[in-house]
Design a protein around this motif. Structure first.
Motif, PDB file in Angstrom:
ATOM      1  N   LEU A 302      59.292 124.516  32.946  1.00  0.00           N
ATOM      2  CA  LEU A 302      58.036 124.420  32.221  1.00  0.00           C
ATOM      3  C   LEU A 302      56.857 124.567  33.262  1.00  0.00           C
ATOM      4  CD1 LEU A 302      58.529 121.596  29.876  1.00  0.00           C
ATOM      5  CD2 LEU A 302      59.137 123.974  29.490  1.00  0.00           C
ATOM      6  N   GLY A 303      56.888 124.371  34.763  1.00  0.00           N
ATOM      7  CA  GLY A 303      56.053 124.422  35.526  1.00  0.00           C
ATOM      8  C   GLY A 303      55.279 123.180  35.523  1.00  0.00           C
ATOM      9  N   PHE A 304      55.802 122.178  35.067  1.00  0.00           N
ATOM     10  CA  PHE A 304      55.054 120.668  35.034  1.00  0.00           C
ATOM     11  C   PHE A 304      54.917 119.977  36.423  1.00  0.00           C
ATOM     12  CE2 PHE A 304      55.260 116.201  34.938  1.00  0.00           C
ATOM     13  CZ  PHE A 304      54.171 115.685  34.305  1.00  0.00           C
ATOM     14  N   ARG A 305      54.016 119.686  36.901  1.00  0.00           N
ATOM     15  CA  ARG A 305      53.824 118.607  38.080  1.00  0.00           C
ATOM     16  C   ARG A 305      52.673 117.813  37.611  1.00  0.00           C
ATOM     17  NH1 ARG A 305      52.702 123.650  40.550  1.00  0.00           N
ATOM     18  NH2 ARG A 305      54.681 124.529  41.591  1.00  0.00           N
ATOM     19  N   ALA A 306      52.807 116.550  37.922  1.00  0.00           N
ATOM     20  CA  ALA A 306      51.794 115.545  37.885  1.00  0.00           C
ATOM     21  C   ALA A 306      50.504 115.992  38.465  1.00  0.00           C
ATOM     22  CB  ALA A 306      52.385 114.096  38.299  1.00  0.00           C
ATOM     23  N   GLN A 307      49.517 115.898  37.828  1.00  0.00           N
ATOM     24  CA  GLN A 307      48.275 116.467  38.606  1.00  0.00           C
ATOM     25  C   GLN A 307      47.118 115.510  38.565  1.00  0.00           C
ATOM     26  OE1 GLN A 307      47.389 120.492  37.323  1.00  0.00           O
ATOM     27  NE2 GLN A 307      49.361 120.956  36.946  1.00  0.00           N
ATOM     28  N   TRP A 308      47.267 114.357  38.082  1.00  0.00           N
ATOM     29  CA  TRP A 308      46.296 113.358  38.266  1.00  0.00           C
ATOM     30  C   TRP A 308      46.520 112.347  39.662  1.00  0.00           C
ATOM     31  CZ3 TRP A 308      41.632 112.304  35.397  1.00  0.00           C
ATOM     32  CH2 TRP A 308      41.817 112.822  34.275  1.00  0.00           C
ATOM     33  N   ASP A 309      45.790 112.875  40.825  1.00  0.00           N
ATOM     34  CA  ASP A 309      46.071 111.914  41.847  1.00  0.00           C
ATOM     35  C   ASP A 309      45.539 110.489  41.719  1.00  0.00           C
ATOM     36  OD1 ASP A 309      43.429 111.558  42.520  1.00  0.00           O
ATOM     37  OD2 ASP A 309      43.472 113.305  43.816  1.00  0.00           O
ATOM     38  N   LEU A 310      45.716 109.678  42.489  1.00  0.00           N
ATOM     39  CA  LEU A 310      45.799 108.188  42.352  1.00  0.00           C
ATOM     40  C   LEU A 310      44.230 107.699  42.195  1.00  0.00           C
ATOM     41  CD1 LEU A 310      47.172 105.294  42.181  1.00  0.00           C
ATOM     42  CD2 LEU A 310      46.732 105.137  44.480  1.00  0.00           C
ATOM     43  N   LYS A 311      43.501 108.396  43.135  1.00  0.00           N
ATOM     44  CA  LYS A 311      41.975 108.007  42.801  1.00  0.00           C
ATOM     45  C   LYS A 311      41.418 108.612  41.598  1.00  0.00           C
ATOM     46  CE  LYS A 311      41.072 107.902  47.918  1.00  0.00           C
ATOM     47  NZ  LYS A 311      40.498 108.300  49.104  1.00  0.00           N
ATOM     48  N   ALA A 312      41.501 109.927  41.185  1.00  0.00           N
ATOM     49  CA  ALA A 312      41.030 110.356  40.021  1.00  0.00           C
ATOM     50  C   ALA A 312      41.629 109.865  38.925  1.00  0.00           C
ATOM     51  CB  ALA A 312      41.387 111.784  39.848  1.00  0.00           C
ATOM     52  N   ALA A 313      42.898 109.324  38.709  1.00  0.00           N
ATOM     53  CA  ALA A 313      43.387 108.571  37.638  1.00  0.00           C
ATOM     54  C   ALA A 313      42.802 107.112  37.435  1.00  0.00           C
ATOM     55  CB  ALA A 313      44.858 108.254  37.661  1.00  0.00           C
ATOM     56  N   ILE A 314      42.788 106.500  38.642  1.00  0.00           N
ATOM     57  CA  ILE A 314      42.061 105.268  38.477  1.00  0.00           C
ATOM     58  C   ILE A 314      40.337 105.180  37.972  1.00  0.00           C
ATOM     59  CG2 ILE A 314      41.093 103.169  39.730  1.00  0.00           C
ATOM     60  CD1 ILE A 314      44.079 103.187  41.060  1.00  0.00           C
ATOM     61  N   ALA A 315      39.915 106.264  38.360  1.00  0.00           N
ATOM     62  CA  ALA A 315      38.573 106.402  38.236  1.00  0.00           C
ATOM     63  C   ALA A 315      38.475 106.645  36.599  1.00  0.00           C
ATOM     64  CB  ALA A 315      37.813 107.709  38.812  1.00  0.00           C
ATOM     65  N   ASP A 316      39.446 107.770  36.071  1.00  0.00           N
ATOM     66  CA  ASP A 316      39.184 107.804  34.710  1.00  0.00           C
ATOM     67  C   ASP A 316      39.788 106.597  33.778  1.00  0.00           C
ATOM     68  OD1 ASP A 316      39.567 110.222  32.475  1.00  0.00           O
ATOM     69  OD2 ASP A 316      41.480 109.259  32.354  1.00  0.00           O
ATOM     70  N   TYR A 317      40.617 106.054  34.378  1.00  0.00           N
ATOM     71  CA  TYR A 317      41.411 104.707  33.552  1.00  0.00           C
ATOM     72  C   TYR A 317      39.944 103.812  33.487  1.00  0.00           C
ATOM     73  CZ  TYR A 317      44.524 100.763  33.017  1.00  0.00           C
ATOM     74  OH  TYR A 317      45.232  99.526  32.654  1.00  0.00           O
ATOM     75  N   LEU A 318      39.024 103.524  34.423  1.00  0.00           N
ATOM     76  CA  LEU A 318      38.151 102.492  34.435  1.00  0.00           C
ATOM     77  C   LEU A 318      37.026 103.147  33.455  1.00  0.00           C
ATOM     78  CD1 LEU A 318      37.613 101.721  38.147  1.00  0.00           C
ATOM     79  CD2 LEU A 318      38.507 100.059  36.376  1.00  0.00           C
ATOM     80  N   ALA A 319      37.000 104.424  33.553  1.00  0.00           N
ATOM     81  CA  ALA A 319      35.797 105.064  32.414  1.00  0.00           C
ATOM     82  C   ALA A 319      36.284 104.657  31.073  1.00  0.00           C
ATOM     83  CB  ALA A 319      35.863 106.546  32.781  1.00  0.00           C
ATOM     84  N   VAL A 320      37.526 105.068  30.716  1.00  0.00           N
ATOM     85  CA  VAL A 320      37.943 105.046  29.472  1.00  0.00           C
ATOM     86  C   VAL A 320      37.988 103.546  28.917  1.00  0.00           C
ATOM     87  CG1 VAL A 320      40.087 105.019  27.825  1.00  0.00           C
ATOM     88  CG2 VAL A 320      39.727 106.975  29.685  1.00  0.00           C
ATOM     89  N   GLU A 321      38.299 102.553  29.822  1.00  0.00           N
ATOM     90  CA  GLU A 321      38.345 101.050  29.429  1.00  0.00           C
ATOM     91  C   GLU A 321      36.872 100.494  29.093  1.00  0.00           C
ATOM     92  OE1 GLU A 321      40.726  99.341  28.525  1.00  0.00           O
ATOM     93  OE2 GLU A 321      42.541 100.204  29.244  1.00  0.00           O
ATOM     94  N   ARG A 322      36.202 101.002  30.077  1.00  0.00           N
ATOM     95  CA  ARG A 322      34.472 100.707  30.129  1.00  0.00           C
ATOM     96  C   ARG A 322      33.727 101.356  28.904  1.00  0.00           C
ATOM     97  NH1 ARG A 322      33.791 100.918  36.732  1.00  0.00           N
ATOM     98  NH2 ARG A 322      33.638  98.692  37.029  1.00  0.00           N
ATOM     99  N   THR A 323      34.141 102.547  28.541  1.00  0.00           N
ATOM    100  CA  THR A 323      33.253 103.150  27.521  1.00  0.00           C
ATOM    101  C   THR A 323      33.915 103.353  26.205  1.00  0.00           C
ATOM    102  OG1 THR A 323      33.920 105.646  28.364  1.00  0.00           O
ATOM    103  CG2 THR A 323      32.240 104.670  29.405  1.00  0.00           C
TER     104      THR A 323
END
Length: 344
Positions: A302-323
Motif C-alpha cells: 500500500l505504500g504506507f509509512r508512518a509520516q508524523w515524526d515525534l516533534k510534529a506529532a506532539i505539536a499536533d497533539y497539543l494543538a488538538v487538546e488545547r483548541t
C-alpha cells in the motif's frame, strides 16, 4: 467504497480516530461502542449524514443483530474494540493483582466477542472484509535475532491481555482459512494522540502541559519505546479497509521508530518552549527493551509509512487538546508513497 464499514470500539481511543477518518473520506459508517453516543470532538466539523451509531455490548445478540440490520446486505468490518484491565498492569508494579472475573471478562470481550462478531457477519454471506485490530502484546515474550519483529513471527504472549488478543488472532485466522474469508489481522503498537487520556507517558505529559502543572519523573530518559501517532495508525487501518485486494493475512501498522523518553521531553520543548516535561536520568525500574514491529508488508503493498515524526506529532497533539480543532485529517495528511509490489 460502496459497502458500509462497521467500526467497533468507535468511542474508544483508536476507534474514534478510525471512525473520524472514514467519515472524513465519505464512507458510510456504522459505528458501535458501549456509550450512548460518540463524543462531540470525534465528529466535529464533519458531514455525519452517512454515519449511524449503534450503542451496545458486542457480547449481546441484540447488539450484533442491530449492527447487521444497520449495515444491510453486505459490509466491511474493522474490529477495534478490546479491553485491558489495568489491574494486570498494576500487578506488574506490585500493586493491585487482577482477579479471575477480570481475566475471564478480558477473554470474553477480546476473544469470544471477536469470533462471534466475525461469524455473525460471515454466516449469512454479508462480509466484504474483516480487519481485526490486534497488538504488539502478542509478542510479549518474543526474542528474535533481528532489528524488528516481522509479520511472519509466531506470537509469544505474556499475561492475560496479550494471550486474549493472541487467541482472537488464531480464531479469526482459522475462520479465514476454513471459510475462505477476506480477513486480515492488523497489529498496532505504541499508539498515542488526542483523546487517549493519561494512560501513556506521552498522554501524562500532554495532560501536564495543557493543565500547566507540568510532568516530571525521577527516571526513564534512557528508556525507548516504539511510538506511533494515532493519525498514522488510523490512516494505515483505513488503507487496509479500502485496499481492493490484500495479499497477506497479517500486517503491522506502526512507525517502526524507537524514541527515548528523553527525546519525548525534547519534542515537547520544541513544540512549546514553556513545556515543563522532564524524565530523569537512567531507566524506570523493571524496564525491558522491546523491538519495534516491522511493517514491510503494508509498505510494499500500500505504500504506507508512518509520516508524523515525534516533534510534529506532539505539536499536533497539543494543538488538538488545547483548541478542540482536529487539524489535518488522518486520510488527507502526508500522502503515502507508491506501493513497491505485492510479493512477500
Amino acid at each position: 467504497m460502496t459497502t458500509p464499514v462497521v467500526v467497533t470500539g468507535a468511542a474508544g481511543f483508536i476507534g474514534s480516530h478510525v471512525t473520524r477518518a472514514l467519515v472524513a473520506q465519505g464512507s458510510r459508517v456504522i459505528a458501535t461502542d458501549l456509550p450512548d453516543d460518540l463524543s462531540a470532538p470525534v465528529l466535529a466539523g464533519l458531514d455525519t449524514s452517512r454515519l449511524t451509531y449503534v450503542p451496545g455490548d458486542l457480547r449481546s445478540d441484540e447488539t450484533l443483530d442491530a449492527l447487521v440490520a444497520a449495515a444491510g446486505e453486505r459490509a466491511t468490518v474493522i474490529h477495534v474494540a478490546a479491553i485491558l484491565r489495568f489491574a494486570e498492569m498494576a500487578s506488574a508494579l506490585g500493586q493491585i493483582a487482577p482477579s479471575f472475573p477480570d481475566a475471564l471478562e478480558v477473554f470474553e470481550v477480546n476473544a469470544m466477542a471477536t469470533w462471534r462478531l466475525c461469524s455473525r457477519f460471515a454466516t449469512p454471506g454479508r462480509l466484504e472484509r474483516f480487519v481485526y485490530v490486534s497488538t504488539r502484546s502478542v509478542f510479549g515474550a518474543l526474542s528474535v535475532d533481528a532489528d524488528s519483529i516481522p509479520e511472519s513471527s509466531p506470537p509469544s504472549p505474556v499475561g492475560i491481555y496479550g494471550s486474549s488478543k493472541t487467541a482472537a488472532e488464531f480464531g479469526v485466522l482459522a475462520f479465514r482459512d476454513v471459510f475462505d474469508l477476506d480477513l486480515v489481522v492488523a497489529r498496532v503498537t505504541g499508539v498515542y494522540g488526542p483523546w487517549q487520556g493519561v494512560v501513556s507517558w506521552i498522554g501524562k505529559a500532554v495532560d501536564g502541559v495543557v493543565s500547566g502543572s507540568g510532568y516530571r519523573t525521577p527516571a526513564g530518559a534512557d528508556d525507548s519505546y516504539e511510538f506511533t501517532y494515532v493519525k498514522d495508525t488510523a490512516r494505515g487501518l483505513v488503507g487496509l479497509v479500502d485496499a481492493p485486494q490484500l495479499a497477506q493475512s497479517i500486517y503491522h501498522v506502526s512507525s517502526g521508530e524507537m524514541y527515548s523518553l528523553g527525546e519525548v521531553a525534547q519534542a515537547f520543548r520544541a513544540a512549546d518552549p514553556a513545556a515543563d516535561v522532564e524524565f530523569g536520568p537512567g531507566s524506570q525500574p523493571g524496564m525491558r527493551s522491546r523491538l519495534p514491529l516491522g511493517g514491510e508488508r503494508i509498505e510494499r503493498e500500500l505504500g504506507f509509512r508512518a509520516q508524523w515524526d515525534l516533534k510534529a506529532a506532539i505539536a499536533d497533539y497539543l494543538a488538538v487538546e488545547r483548541t478542540g480543532a482536529y487539524g489535518t485529517e488522518a486520510v488527507e495528511a502526508l500522502r503515502p508513497a507508491a506501493p513497491l509490489g505485492t510479493a512477500d
